[in-house]
Scaffold this active site. Structure first.
Site, PDB file in Angstrom:
ATOM      1  N   ASP A   1       0.850  -1.194   0.000  1.00 38.66           N
ATOM      2  CA  ASP A   1       0.000   0.000   0.000  1.00 38.66           C
ATOM      3  C   ASP A   1       0.884   1.242   0.000  1.00 38.66           C
ATOM      4  O   ASP A   1       2.001   1.211   0.546  1.00 38.66           O
ATOM      5  CB  ASP A   1      -0.909   0.011   1.241  1.00 38.66           C
ATOM      6  CG  ASP A   1      -2.194   0.789   1.007  1.00 38.66           C
ATOM      7  OD1 ASP A   1      -3.265   0.155   0.873  1.00 38.66           O
ATOM      8  OD2 ASP A   1      -2.128   2.040   0.939  1.00 38.66           O
TER       9      ASP A   1
ATOM     10  N   ASP B   1       4.054   2.916  -4.146  1.00 40.19           N
ATOM     11  CA  ASP B   1       3.079   3.635  -4.966  1.00 40.19           C
ATOM     12  C   ASP B   1       2.966   2.842  -6.264  1.00 40.19           C
ATOM     13  O   ASP B   1       3.959   2.684  -6.987  1.00 40.19           O
ATOM     14  CB  ASP B   1       3.576   5.049  -5.230  1.00 40.19           C
ATOM     15  CG  ASP B   1       2.617   5.866  -6.093  1.00 40.19           C
ATOM     16  OD1 ASP B   1       1.758   5.270  -6.780  1.00 40.19           O
ATOM     17  OD2 ASP B   1       2.733   7.105  -6.088  1.00 40.19           O
ATOM     18  N   VAL B   2       1.768   2.374  -6.573  1.00 43.56           N
ATOM     19  CA  VAL B   2       1.600   1.477  -7.733  1.00 43.56           C
ATOM     20  C   VAL B   2       1.853   2.174  -9.070  1.00 43.56           C
ATOM     21  O   VAL B   2       1.943   1.505 -10.090  1.00 43.56           O
ATOM     22  CB  VAL B   2       0.200   0.828  -7.754  1.00 43.56           C
ATOM     23  CG1 VAL B   2       0.042  -0.181  -6.628  1.00 43.56           C
ATOM     24  CG2 VAL B   2      -0.909   1.873  -7.736  1.00 43.56           C
TER      25      VAL B   2
ATOM     26  N   LYS C   1     -11.378   1.895 -16.034  1.00 43.20           N
ATOM     27  CA  LYS C   1     -11.792   0.527 -15.716  1.00 43.20           C
ATOM     28  C   LYS C   1     -12.120  -0.255 -16.993  1.00 43.20           C
ATOM     29  O   LYS C   1     -11.899  -1.469 -17.063  1.00 43.20           O
ATOM     30  CB  LYS C   1     -12.982   0.536 -14.753  1.00 43.20           C
ATOM     31  CG  LYS C   1     -12.660   1.093 -13.369  1.00 43.20           C
ATOM     32  CD  LYS C   1     -11.636   0.251 -12.631  1.00 43.20           C
ATOM     33  CE  LYS C   1     -11.493   0.665 -11.169  1.00 43.20           C
ATOM     34  NZ  LYS C   1     -10.546  -0.169 -10.418  1.00 43.20           N
TER      35      LYS C   1
ATOM     36  N   TYR D   1     -12.735   7.533 -14.345  1.00 44.66           N
ATOM     37  CA  TYR D   1     -12.829   6.236 -13.651  1.00 44.66           C
ATOM     38  C   TYR D   1     -13.401   5.178 -14.593  1.00 44.66           C
ATOM     39  O   TYR D   1     -12.846   4.086 -14.740  1.00 44.66           O
ATOM     40  CB  TYR D   1     -13.714   6.414 -12.421  1.00 44.66           C
ATOM     41  CG  TYR D   1     -13.846   5.208 -11.528  1.00 44.66           C
ATOM     42  CD1 TYR D   1     -12.783   4.808 -10.714  1.00 44.66           C
ATOM     43  CD2 TYR D   1     -15.031   4.490 -11.471  1.00 44.66           C
ATOM     44  CE1 TYR D   1     -12.917   3.709  -9.870  1.00 44.66           C
ATOM     45  CE2 TYR D   1     -15.166   3.390 -10.624  1.00 44.66           C
ATOM     46  CZ  TYR D   1     -14.104   3.007  -9.823  1.00 44.66           C
ATOM     47  OH  TYR D   1     -14.226   1.921  -8.988  1.00 44.66           O
TER      48      TYR D   1
ATOM     49  N   THR E   1     -18.283   0.208   1.104  1.00 40.41           N
ATOM     50  CA  THR E   1     -16.905   0.202   1.614  1.00 40.41           C
ATOM     51  C   THR E   1     -16.538   1.627   2.034  1.00 40.41           C
ATOM     52  O   THR E   1     -17.156   2.597   1.576  1.00 40.41           O
ATOM     53  CB  THR E   1     -15.914  -0.279   0.532  1.00 40.41           C
ATOM     54  OG1 THR E   1     -15.969   0.636  -0.568  1.00 40.41           O
ATOM     55  CG2 THR E   1     -16.233  -1.684   0.052  1.00 40.41           C
TER      56      THR E   1
HETATM   57  N1  LIG Z   1     -16.240   0.236  -3.123  1.00 38.44           N
HETATM   58  C1  LIG Z   1     -16.928   0.138  -4.227  1.00 38.44           C
HETATM   59  O1  LIG Z   1     -18.156   0.393  -4.272  1.00 38.44           O
HETATM   60  C2  LIG Z   1     -16.240  -0.288  -5.476  1.00 38.44           C
HETATM   61  C3  LIG Z   1     -17.031  -0.536  -6.597  1.00 38.44           C
HETATM   62  C4  LIG Z   1     -16.423  -0.933  -7.754  1.00 38.44           C
HETATM   63  C5  LIG Z   1     -15.058  -1.092  -7.797  1.00 38.44           C
HETATM   64  N2  LIG Z   1     -14.303  -0.848  -6.707  1.00 38.44           N
HETATM   65  C6  LIG Z   1     -12.864  -1.015  -6.823  1.00 38.44           C
HETATM   66  O2  LIG Z   1     -12.334  -1.722  -5.727  1.00 38.44           O
HETATM   67  C7  LIG Z   1     -10.958  -1.371  -5.575  1.00 38.44           C
HETATM   68  C8  LIG Z   1     -10.531  -0.891  -4.209  1.00 38.44           C
HETATM   69  O3  LIG Z   1     -11.435  -0.967  -3.255  1.00 38.44           O
HETATM   70  P1  LIG Z   1     -10.975  -0.693  -1.770  1.00 38.44           P
HETATM   71  O4  LIG Z   1     -12.225  -0.657  -0.988  1.00 38.44           O
HETATM   72  O5  LIG Z   1      -9.902  -1.634  -1.372  1.00 38.44           O
HETATM   73  O6  LIG Z   1     -10.409   0.826  -1.874  1.00 38.44           O
HETATM   74  P2  LIG Z   1      -9.621   1.760  -0.912  1.00 38.44           P
HETATM   75  O7  LIG Z   1      -9.902   3.144  -1.395  1.00 38.44           O
HETATM   76  O8  LIG Z   1      -9.874   1.437   0.509  1.00 38.44           O
HETATM   77  O9  LIG Z   1      -8.122   1.493  -1.354  1.00 38.44           O
HETATM   78  C9  LIG Z   1      -7.328   0.429  -0.907  1.00 38.44           C
HETATM   79  C10 LIG Z   1      -5.962   0.962  -0.662  1.00 38.44           C
HETATM   80  O10 LIG Z   1      -5.348   1.446  -1.876  1.00 38.44           O
HETATM   81  C11 LIG Z   1      -4.349   2.341  -1.447  1.00 38.44           C
HETATM   82  N3  LIG Z   1      -3.840   3.161  -2.549  1.00 38.44           N
HETATM   83  C12 LIG Z   1      -4.410   4.247  -3.122  1.00 38.44           C
HETATM   84  N4  LIG Z   1      -3.597   4.752  -4.065  1.00 38.44           N
HETATM   85  C13 LIG Z   1      -2.496   3.964  -4.084  1.00 38.44           C
HETATM   86  C14 LIG Z   1      -1.296   3.974  -4.840  1.00 38.44           C
HETATM   87  N5  LIG Z   1      -1.054   4.922  -5.762  1.00 38.44           N
HETATM   88  N6  LIG Z   1      -0.370   3.019  -4.608  1.00 38.44           N
HETATM   89  C15 LIG Z   1      -0.589   2.054  -3.677  1.00 38.44           C
HETATM   90  N7  LIG Z   1      -1.714   1.992  -2.922  1.00 38.44           N
HETATM   91  C16 LIG Z   1      -2.649   2.940  -3.130  1.00 38.44           C
HETATM   92  C17 LIG Z   1      -5.016   3.161  -0.353  1.00 38.44           C
HETATM   93  O11 LIG Z   1      -4.050   3.733   0.503  1.00 38.44           O
HETATM   94  C18 LIG Z   1      -5.891   2.133   0.335  1.00 38.44           C
HETATM   95  O12 LIG Z   1      -5.350   1.669   1.543  1.00 38.44           O
HETATM   96  C19 LIG Z   1     -10.697  -0.219  -6.520  1.00 38.44           C
HETATM   97  O13 LIG Z   1     -10.047  -0.683  -7.683  1.00 38.44           O
HETATM   98  C20 LIG Z   1     -12.091   0.274  -6.826  1.00 38.44           C
HETATM   99  O14 LIG Z   1     -12.145   0.965  -8.048  1.00 38.44           O
HETATM  100  C21 LIG Z   1     -14.872  -0.449  -5.538  1.00 38.44           C
END
Ligand SMILES: NC(=O)c1ccc[n+]([C@@H]2O[C@H](COP(=O)([O-])OP(=O)(O)OC[C@H]3O[C@@H](n4cnc5c(N)ncnc54)[C@H](O)[C@@H]3O)[C@@H](O)[C@H]2O)c1
Length: 273
Positions: A42, A68-69, A165, A161, A196
């Site tokens: 992360d 950082d990804v 995706k 977004y 979430t």
């Molecule tokens: N929650 C929803 O309703 C929903 C719906 C569709 C898709 N998604 C997808 O699910 C995935 C993530 O969900 P989540 O709940 O784990 O999200 P989240 O926002 O809690 O992110 C997970 C982690 O990613 C980390 N992060 C952010 N930018 C980063 C970077 N540049 N490098 C490394 N880490 C980084 C954050 O610090 C966080 O801890 C995403 O791809 C999102 O698009 C979510």
């Protein structure tokens, strides 16, 4: 069932943006419960460490790393550690995703570039670094976390977004075809409206849904789902586990939609935002 016994898995974005269970955090814990050693990655090291501590607190195996990804150096460093610590890799979960509100006109070029980098370039970089290790293990599974906005207009303007995706879906399909002979499967999980922490934390989303009323936003999102409820991070994690593990050994290049039936009829009449 210990579907990932003796396997090594990397979860990119294994923390959660705020308190509670994000998709990556739940997936890391689910992988560990299935027997995997999990590398929790992360940009927020504390968030990765929190997830790794949950795993080790349950008797599982996990390490935390900051990366950082969008940085090729950071990503390369992750897989160098995987190679030195474990000598193999079986599963890669590309979970990181961010969004900014806006259509083409309102979206700044900086936001566009940032969202595309975090949501798509990240998966390209991680796969590029992971493929030699997956190949070395005799094959493996990559799971990219997409979104239903890649398939349908959500009713709220989310142009960068949605485009990112959709690109991730195609990256998934083409890579699945390209690496099938190496026994590397590449699939996407396509979550719908999940409850979430990220949803409430994202700037502008609560306003767009329900004029700043978080509870009303949750109710409104739930009404959009034919099953009458949003999914949660565990619904995503269980789908990712299926695609990561042996029970999906003949599945590659698919988009597994996890949305309570929403994309069948979304946006649906007056409940559409
Ligand atoms: N929650 C929803 O309703 C929903 C719906 C569709 C898709 N998604 C997808 O699910 C995935 C993530 O969900 P989540 O709940 O784990 O999200 P989240 O926002 O809690 O992110 C997970 C982690 O990613 C980390 N992060 C952010 N930018 C980063 C970077 N540049 N490098 C490394 N880490 C980084 C954050 O610090 C966080 O801890 C995403 O791809 C999102 O698009 C979510």
């Amino acid at each position: 069932m210990r579907l990932l016994e003796d396997k090594v898995a990397v979860v990119m974005g294994a923390g959660s943006i705020a308190a509670g269970w994000g998709n990556g955090k739940a997936t890391a814990v689910t992988f560990a419960r299935a027997g995997a050693a999990v590398v929790c990655v992360d940009v927020n090291l504390e968030a990765a460490e929190e997830t790794a501590a949950i795993v080790t607190g349950e008797g599982g195996r996990a390490i935390a790393m900051r990366a950082d990804v969008t940085s090729s150096d950071d990503v390369a460093a992750v897989f160098a550690v995987v190679a030195s610590e474990y000598g193999r890799l079986d599963v890669l979960d590309n979970n990181v995703g961010i969004g900014t509100l806006g259509g083409v006109v309102e979206t700044s070029r900086a936001d566009w570039d940032r969202v595309l980098a975090v949501n798509v370039k990240s998966a390209y970089l991680a796969m590029q670094a992971a493929l030699p290790l997956l190949r070395g293990a005799g094959g493996g599974s990559v799971v990219n976390i997409s979104s239903v906005t890649s398939l349908r207009h959500s009713g709220i303007p989310y142009i960068s977004y949605a485009a990112s995706k959709a690109a991730l879906n195609e990256l998934t399909r083409v890579s699945a075809a390209r690496y099938a002979r190496d026994r590397i499967r590449v699939n996407a999980v396509v979550p719908g409206l999940m409850k979430t922490p990220m949803i409430a934390a994202q700037a502008g989303v609560v306003d767009a849904y329900a004029s700043g009323d978080v509870d009303e936003m949750w109710r409104r999102r739930a009404r959009q789902v034919p099953m009458g409820r949003m999914g949660d991070a565990w619904d995503v994690a269980n789908a990712v586990l299926f695609l990561a593990g042996p029970e999906s050994c003949h599945v590659s290049g698919v988009e597994l939609v996890v949305d309570g039936g929403m994309t069948l009829c979304w946006p649906s009449g007056e409940d559409a935002v």
